[in-house]
Design a protein around this motif. Structure first.
Motif, PDB file in Angstrom:
ATOM      1  N   HIS A  84     -38.954  11.651  99.677  1.00  0.00           N
ATOM      2  CA  HIS A  84     -40.036  12.129  98.807  1.00  0.00           C
ATOM      3  C   HIS A  84     -40.977  10.949  98.577  1.00  0.00           C
ATOM      4  O   HIS A  84     -40.564   9.896  98.106  1.00  0.00           O
ATOM      5  N   VAL A  85     -42.247  11.138  98.933  1.00  0.00           N
ATOM      6  CA  VAL A  85     -43.255  10.098  98.760  1.00  0.00           C
ATOM      7  C   VAL A  85     -44.366  10.679  97.898  1.00  0.00           C
ATOM      8  O   VAL A  85     -44.886  11.756  98.188  1.00  0.00           O
ATOM      9  N   GLU A  86     -44.710   9.948  96.842  1.00  0.00           N
ATOM     10  CA  GLU A  86     -45.791  10.394  95.962  1.00  0.00           C
ATOM     11  C   GLU A  86     -46.973   9.443  96.121  1.00  0.00           C
ATOM     12  O   GLU A  86     -46.814   8.227  96.098  1.00  0.00           O
ATOM     13  N   ILE A  87     -48.163  10.015  96.277  1.00  0.00           N
ATOM     14  CA  ILE A  87     -49.385   9.247  96.445  1.00  0.00           C
ATOM     15  C   ILE A  87     -50.344   9.603  95.323  1.00  0.00           C
ATOM     16  O   ILE A  87     -50.556  10.793  95.035  1.00  0.00           O
ATOM     17  N   ASP A  88     -50.913   8.582  94.686  1.00  0.00           N
ATOM     18  CA  ASP A  88     -51.933   8.798  93.673  1.00  0.00           C
ATOM     19  C   ASP A  88     -53.234   9.143  94.398  1.00  0.00           C
ATOM     20  O   ASP A  88     -53.786   8.318  95.135  1.00  0.00           O
ATOM     21  N   ALA A  89     -53.719  10.349  94.196  1.00  0.00           N
ATOM     22  CA  ALA A  89     -54.898  10.833  94.916  1.00  0.00           C
ATOM     23  C   ALA A  89     -56.128   9.977  94.630  1.00  0.00           C
ATOM     24  O   ALA A  89     -56.967   9.777  95.508  1.00  0.00           O
ATOM     25  N   GLU A  90     -56.242   9.440  93.425  1.00  0.00           N
ATOM     26  CA  GLU A  90     -57.404   8.627  93.069  1.00  0.00           C
ATOM     27  C   GLU A  90     -57.416   7.296  93.810  1.00  0.00           C
ATOM     28  O   GLU A  90     -58.483   6.747  94.087  1.00  0.00           O
ATOM     29  N   ASP A  91     -56.255   6.765  94.131  1.00  0.00           N
ATOM     30  CA  ASP A  91     -56.164   5.487  94.840  1.00  0.00           C
ATOM     31  C   ASP A  91     -56.366   5.627  96.343  1.00  0.00           C
ATOM     32  O   ASP A  91     -56.654   4.645  97.022  1.00  0.00           O
ATOM     33  N   ARG A  92     -56.168   6.811  96.885  1.00  0.00           N
ATOM     34  CA  ARG A  92     -56.226   7.017  98.336  1.00  0.00           C
ATOM     35  C   ARG A  92     -57.238   8.098  98.694  1.00  0.00           C
ATOM     36  O   ARG A  92     -56.931   9.062  99.395  1.00  0.00           O
ATOM     37  N   LEU A  93     -58.463   7.946  98.225  1.00  0.00           N
ATOM     38  CA  LEU A  93     -59.494   8.974  98.418  1.00  0.00           C
ATOM     39  C   LEU A  93     -59.807   9.240  99.883  1.00  0.00           C
ATOM     40  O   LEU A  93     -60.081  10.379 100.265  1.00  0.00           O
ATOM     41  N   GLU A  94     -59.747   8.218 100.738  1.00  0.00           N
ATOM     42  CA  GLU A  94     -60.043   8.441 102.154  1.00  0.00           C
ATOM     43  C   GLU A  94     -59.001   9.360 102.787  1.00  0.00           C
ATOM     44  O   GLU A  94     -59.335  10.241 103.582  1.00  0.00           O
ATOM     45  N   LEU A  95     -57.743   9.193 102.418  1.00  0.00           N
ATOM     46  CA  LEU A  95     -56.673  10.057 102.931  1.00  0.00           C
ATOM     47  C   LEU A  95     -56.808  11.471 102.361  1.00  0.00           C
ATOM     48  O   LEU A  95     -56.645  12.456 103.073  1.00  0.00           O
ATOM     49  N   VAL A  96     -57.124  11.562 101.075  1.00  0.00           N
ATOM     50  CA  VAL A  96     -57.322  12.858 100.419  1.00  0.00           C
ATOM     51  C   VAL A  96     -58.431  13.640 101.110  1.00  0.00           C
ATOM     52  O   VAL A  96     -58.285  14.827 101.393  1.00  0.00           O
ATOM     53  N   ARG A  97     -59.526  12.972 101.403  1.00  0.00           N
ATOM     54  CA  ARG A  97     -60.649  13.647 102.068  1.00  0.00           C
ATOM     55  C   ARG A  97     -60.297  14.058 103.485  1.00  0.00           C
ATOM     56  O   ARG A  97     -60.650  15.151 103.931  1.00  0.00           O
ATOM     57  N   SER A  98     -59.604  13.189 104.209  1.00  0.00           N
ATOM     58  CA  SER A  98     -59.283  13.515 105.605  1.00  0.00           C
ATOM     59  C   SER A  98     -58.309  14.689 105.706  1.00  0.00           C
ATOM     60  O   SER A  98     -58.338  15.429 106.679  1.00  0.00           O
ATOM     61  N   LEU A  99     -57.450  14.865 104.690  1.00  0.00           N
ATOM     62  CA  LEU A  99     -56.487  15.966 104.696  1.00  0.00           C
ATOM     63  C   LEU A  99     -56.986  17.192 103.926  1.00  0.00           C
ATOM     64  O   LEU A  99     -56.268  18.177 103.799  1.00  0.00           O
ATOM     65  N   ASN A 100     -58.207  17.112 103.390  1.00  0.00           N
ATOM     66  CA  ASN A 100     -58.809  18.215 102.653  1.00  0.00           C
ATOM     67  C   ASN A 100     -57.951  18.634 101.453  1.00  0.00           C
ATOM     68  O   ASN A 100     -57.692  19.811 101.240  1.00  0.00           O
ATOM     69  N   ILE A 101     -57.518  17.636 100.685  1.00  0.00           N
ATOM     70  CA  ILE A 101     -56.767  17.880  99.453  1.00  0.00           C
ATOM     71  C   ILE A 101     -57.791  18.180  98.368  1.00  0.00           C
ATOM     72  O   ILE A 101     -58.633  17.346  98.058  1.00  0.00           O
TER      73      ILE A 101
END
Length: 139
Positions: A84-101
């Motif tokens: 289980h891996v948890e990612i803070d969406a605010e810290d990883r905006l480039e990943l959030v955008r690329s995955l359309n979160i």
């Protein structure tokens, strides 16, 4: 009379929208846009699970994120080889955008190779997570 009809129409439309939103909330689905999406340890900042990975995107003030964290932690503890891996969406905006979160919590179920197998926006149920893990481990 016209105002009453408009009010009834708006209430009916809002009710339908609310019921559809509630029905889709937390449901683990397969999306065509996720085909070919593959994440590795470098992208998520942690090692992938031996058999599968439960990747959770959260934000600091999200109450459902806390409940989702507990649920995913329990499931990962029950099934060998699942991380289980948890990612803070605010810290990883480039990943959030690329995955359309679009909202938190969002959970991605990754297979052993990092391919996105299932996705849920909202708080998923434990039984649904276990079923999605079965699909990820089988494939």
């Amino acid at each position: 009379m016209t105002g009453l009809m408009v009010c009834i129409a708006v209430l009916a439309a809002a009710s339908v929208f609310g019921l559809l939103h509630q029905r889709r909330n937390g449901r683990l689905t397969v999306r065509k846009r996720d085909d070919g999406a593959r994440l590795g340890a470098a992208e998520i900042g942690a090692e992938l699970g031996e058999r599968a990975t439960l990747l959770q995107f959260s934000s600091a003030f999200c109450q459902p994120c806390r409940a989702t964290r507990r649920t995913l932690g329990e499931v990962a503890g029950m099934v060998d080889g699942v991380a289980h891996v948890e990612i803070d969406a605010e810290d990883r905006l480039e990943l959030v955008r690329s995955l359309n979160i679009l909202r938190t919590p969002t959970v991605l179920v990754l297979d052993a190779h990092g391919a996105v197998v299932r996705r849920a926006s909202g708080q998923p149920r434990k039984a649904d997570i276990i079923a999605a893990l079965g699909a990820a481990i089988r494939d």
